[in-house]
Design an enzyme around this catalytic site. Structure first.
Site, PDB file in Angstrom:
ATOM      1  N   ASP A  43     -56.472  43.558  52.758  1.00 50.05           N
ATOM      2  CA  ASP A  43     -55.314  43.861  53.600  1.00 50.05           C
ATOM      3  C   ASP A  43     -54.017  44.121  52.841  1.00 50.05           C
ATOM      4  OD1 ASP A  43     -56.662  43.885  56.006  1.00 50.05           O
ATOM      5  OD2 ASP A  43     -56.354  41.761  56.404  1.00 50.05           O
ATOM      6  N   GLY A  46     -53.664  45.411  49.659  1.00 49.37           N
ATOM      7  CA  GLY A  46     -53.716  46.669  48.927  1.00 49.37           C
ATOM      8  C   GLY A  46     -54.045  47.864  49.802  1.00 49.37           C
ATOM      9  N   LEU A  49     -49.071  43.787  53.285  1.00 53.68           N
ATOM     10  CA  LEU A  49     -48.713  42.632  54.134  1.00 53.68           C
ATOM     11  C   LEU A  49     -47.271  42.736  54.612  1.00 53.68           C
ATOM     12  CD1 LEU A  49     -50.468  39.738  52.165  1.00 53.68           C
ATOM     13  CD2 LEU A  49     -51.313  41.040  54.132  1.00 53.68           C
ATOM     14  N   GLY A  50     -46.366  43.219  53.732  1.00 55.01           N
ATOM     15  CA  GLY A  50     -44.971  43.390  54.153  1.00 55.01           C
ATOM     16  C   GLY A  50     -44.845  44.563  55.110  1.00 55.01           C
ATOM     17  N   TYR A 107     -55.490  41.187  63.417  1.00 55.80           N
ATOM     18  CA  TYR A 107     -55.219  39.833  62.956  1.00 55.80           C
ATOM     19  C   TYR A 107     -53.749  39.593  62.662  1.00 55.80           C
ATOM     20  CZ  TYR A 107     -59.298  36.900  62.267  1.00 55.80           C
ATOM     21  OH  TYR A 107     -60.344  36.053  62.460  1.00 55.80           O
ATOM     22  N   MET A 117     -46.603  29.751  37.519  1.00 57.31           N
ATOM     23  CA  MET A 117     -45.947  28.458  37.350  1.00 57.31           C
ATOM     24  C   MET A 117     -45.282  28.451  35.978  1.00 57.31           C
ATOM     25  SD  MET A 117     -46.895  27.116  40.175  1.00 57.31           S
ATOM     26  CE  MET A 117     -46.413  25.401  40.059  1.00 57.31           C
TER      27      MET A 117
HETATM   28 CU    CU Z   1     -61.251  35.166  61.350  1.00 57.70          CU
END
Ligand code: CU
Ligand code: NAG
Ligand code: NAG
Ligand code: NAG
Ligand code: NAG
Ligand code: NAG
Length: 680
Positions: free
Chosen positions: A316, A318, A322-323, A403, A470
């Site tokens: 999702d 690539g 998401l943005g 989704y 990190m």
């Molecule tokens: Cu699911």
């Protein structure tokens, strides 16, 4: 006099400082417009008819070393853009220096083997190409449906071999629209109708119709909108009874309690947290914890091998972004009343900037949990000492097709960072002739659950792979497995037969940094700074603490798993490399798995006492159940980044308790009255 001058200087400096953007701030509206204007005199962007579609246009972050030495009083760092664009058979990669209007680099990849994400015009072209094909219209009519009331969505085809090579494709699935009844078209799939579209040529490659006889549900009882009326026509559930201590400088630098962090939205990654620093008490030095953290890829394989389903193994981030899929948050419902909202500025395909408002919210959370406590029974006077848990949450929601993924970064005053993902929205359902489990032959595997008459919720997984750079007290860190084993004790030594012991094992190379979780061979996973020792000589560290999670059971050579090889382990460690941020590869659409974290890690580079990046995959197996229909209640899981010998002692003992006036008070109220809350 002198102190007044110093004060004035300080005010001047701080006002100057705040007039500069933070060097990690996303590109502004004006900067994106400038980039577009620079592009518009640069071929091929200068020809209006051949302007390649912009698939990504965002800040080229300055080198990490420049960021680490940057101070608000320093001169601004270069403002540069990194751009990917696509025109048929050619992917462009550019970098541009904005103030000087210089094109620093422009490379092209002819006949690429993997592509940038789909753009919104790819999505609409796939749909219109499908719906203008006479074969498709005939099939829709044969199912008794009105062709003007159909929604078609392009699904990424993955890569399985020659069929997905040398062309950019989408597999289009269509749903019947019953807008007078419901907005939830996902529950009305036209099963078995699948259309392969060549996105560049704008043509249908083939049409498959294998679902004749499978009814298309009419959407009754599937609407979820309050204003849609359908929900309110039923009997409503009783409403449950119904509380900013942070600053946001320059729109992105967040200061809350003992934390300081930079938060922004990114087209591909969604929410990005950078330069997170913490300290035990005010006045102490800020200590670096994480240079950068975000969701690098999200892999969702479906567990169905038939023609219409085998290829469903979405990536999702690539493939869709998401943005790009993050929509404005719904005030009061997605985030509480005391939330602060942050906008995103993204570039459209034509390079023009646009504002997506309210995509990130930040709020202080007080849930009534305890941060620490003790009641002392064995003392002269009664002692009851307790502190409430108050945290800061940064949230974003990506609605990728059916989704919805809710990403939370939660910061605690004891130094812990909780990263949580919650899933909601609609299942991908498959139409079936079965209306009752009693009709399904014993030997017939549904590959899912019959969630209502004629619909199967297909089994699938969700894997969210986080990039976690990190930097514990600086960039040079090591990964330490604190391995636990059983130690047997002889009868001469002790009445005990066995105890648990641990030993620390420092990972030398990337292969030592690959972790598969195992309850019966447990370890803790620490990121430490070997050069920074605590008061008593332990290396300063943070540990990554998994919670409920899932691992992929797919064959390593199964094409979707090969493309998403970054889910082969739960933890990976790589040396820092600014070009290795996307676990599924820079270009994920139709990728073949040759540019993934799993491939980079094969180089087995040294990782000891180096600037290292930790990758953690949070997984969910999803066997659907009836309650997931027609829209899923959220399911969540999380993992923690927890201080381990980072502080010399529990830092929140220094927090004061709360009193009446410190927290909002919501008085109980009688039926029909409005709640009365002070201070919110
Ligand atoms: Cu699911
Ligand atoms: C892209 O290249 C392939 C050959 O590799 C060719 O068949 C196809 O027509 C080209 N597509 C476009 C839109 O030019
Ligand atoms: C919804 O619209 C369809 C087609 O226009 C019609 O057949 C159906 O009866 C309508 N349903 C309701 C509940 O109004
Ligand atoms: C489904 O099948 C079961 C078992 O045969 C039966 O008890 C039940 O009534 C059926 N449900 C419907 C809605 O027909
Ligand atoms: C990190 O280690 C490298 C050698 O691997 C060294 O050159 C560099 O100075 C170190 N950086 C810091 C901040 O200690
Ligand atoms: C950084 O990553 C890129 C992309 O994987 C790779 O080509 C390059 O060799 C890497 N650099 C180093 C120093 O490992």
């Amino acid at each position: 006099m002198e102190s007044l001058a110093a004060l004035l200087l300080l005010i001047l400096l701080s006002s100057l400082a705040s007039s500069f953007p933070h060097p990690l701030d996303p590109l502004t509206f004006t900067e994106i417009s400038t980039v577009r204007s620079i592009l518009s005199s640069h071929p091929p962007f200068s020809h209006p008819n051949s302007f390649p579609s912009i698939t990504s246009l965002s800040l080229l972050e300055p080198p990490k070393t420049s960021i680490l030495s940057w101070l608000p009083s320093s001169p601004p760092l270069p403002r540069r853009a990194t751009i990917t664009a696509y025109s048929p058979n050619l992917t462009h990669l550019l970098s541009i220096d904005i103030p000087s209007r210089l094109i620093l680099s422009h490379s092209t990849i002819p006949h690429p083997s993997a592509f940038p994400r789909l753009t919104s015009s790819d999505i609409s072209r796939a749909s219109s190409t499908t719906l203008s094909d006479p074969r498709v219209i005939r099939i829709i009519k044969n199912r008794g449906l009105d062709p003007s009331r159909i929604n078609c969505l392009p699904l990424s085809p993955g890569w399985f071999g020659p069929q997905e090579e040398n062309r950019r494709l989408a597999k289009v699935q269509c749903f019947a629209l019953f807008y007078n009844t419901t907005a939830n078209f996902y529950m009305s799939p036209i099963e078995g109708l699948m259309v392969l579209v060549d996105l560049d040529v704008g043509a249908v490659v083939w049409v498959r119709d294998e679902g004749r006889g499978i009814p298309v549900p009419n959407g009754e009882g599937t609407d979820y909108r309050y204003t849609g009326g359908a929900v309110r026509r039923g009997v409503m559930m009783e409403r449950a009874g119904g509380g900013t201590g942070f600053e946001v400088e320059g729109g992105h630098m967040v200061k809350w309690g003992n934390w300081e962090l930079h938060v922004k939205a990114d087209e591909r990654a969604g929410i990005v947290v950078s330069t997170a620093k913490v300290r035990a008490v005010e006045g102490e030095e800020w200590r670096s914890v994480m240079y950068k953290g975000f969701a690098s890829e999200l892999f969702v394989p479906y567990m169905e091998g038939s023609e219409g389903w085998y290829f469903r193994g979405y990536m999702d981030a690539g493939e869709y972004g998401l943005g790009s899929c993050a929509m404005p948050l719904v005030r009061l419902n997605d985030c509480p009343r005391n939330a602060y909202y942050m906008d995103a500025v993204f570039a459209g395909e034509d390079g023009r900037p646009f504002v997506r408002p309210d995509v990130i919210c930040l709020f202080e959370r007080y849930t009534g949990d305890v941060a620490w406590r003790h009641s002392e029974l064995f003392s002269d006077e009664a002692i009851h000492e307790s502190r409430p848990k108050v945290t800061l949450v940064a949230r974003m929601v990506a609605s990728v097709g059916n989704y919805d993924y809710i990403f939370d970064w939660e910061f605690q005053q004891d130094g812990l960072i909780k990263i949580k993902v919650s899933l909601s929205g609609m299942l991908m359902v498959k139409g079936t002739v079965y209306q009752n489990m009693s009709q399904v032959p014993k030997e017939h595997d549904l590959h899912g659950t019959l969630v209502t008459e004629n619909l199967i919720g297909i089994t699938h997984d969700h894997f969210i792979t986080f990039y976690l750079d990190m930097d514990i007290d600086g960039p040079n860190n090591s990964f330490v497995k604190v391995h636990m084993t059983k130690q047997e004790i002889s009868p001469e030594e002790s009445p005990r037969k066995s105890i648990l012991k641990f030993n620390r094992e420092v990972a030398r190379t990337e292969k030592d940094g690959r972790i598969k979780l195992n309850l019966y061979d447990p370890s803790e996973f620490h990121i430490v700074n070997p050069a920074r020792l605590s008061k008593v000589g332990n290396p300063s560290g943070y540990k990554i603490v998994p919670a409920a999670t899932a691992a992929s059971l797919l064959d390593l050579t199964d094409p979707p798993q090969l493309r998403s090889g970054f889910t082969n382990n739960q933890i990976w460690i790589t040396p820092y490399n600014q070009s290795e941020e996307w676990a599924g590869g820079l270009f994920a659409y139709q990728s073949r798995g040759d540019d993934t974290l799993a491939v980079w890690s094969e180089r087995d580079r040294p990782i000891e006492n180096k600037d290292i990046v930790t990758w953690y995959t949070l997984g969910f197996h999803h066997i659907p159940c009836q309650e997931d229909y027609p829209l899923m209640p959220t399911v969540s899981s999380s993992f923690d980044l927890k201080p381990a010998n980072f502080f010399d002692k529990n830092p929140i003992l220094r927090a004061a308790p709360y009193f009446e006036e410190d927290l909002p008070v919501c008085e109980t109220f009688a039926r029909g009255e409005l709640p009365n809350c002070n201070s919110i």
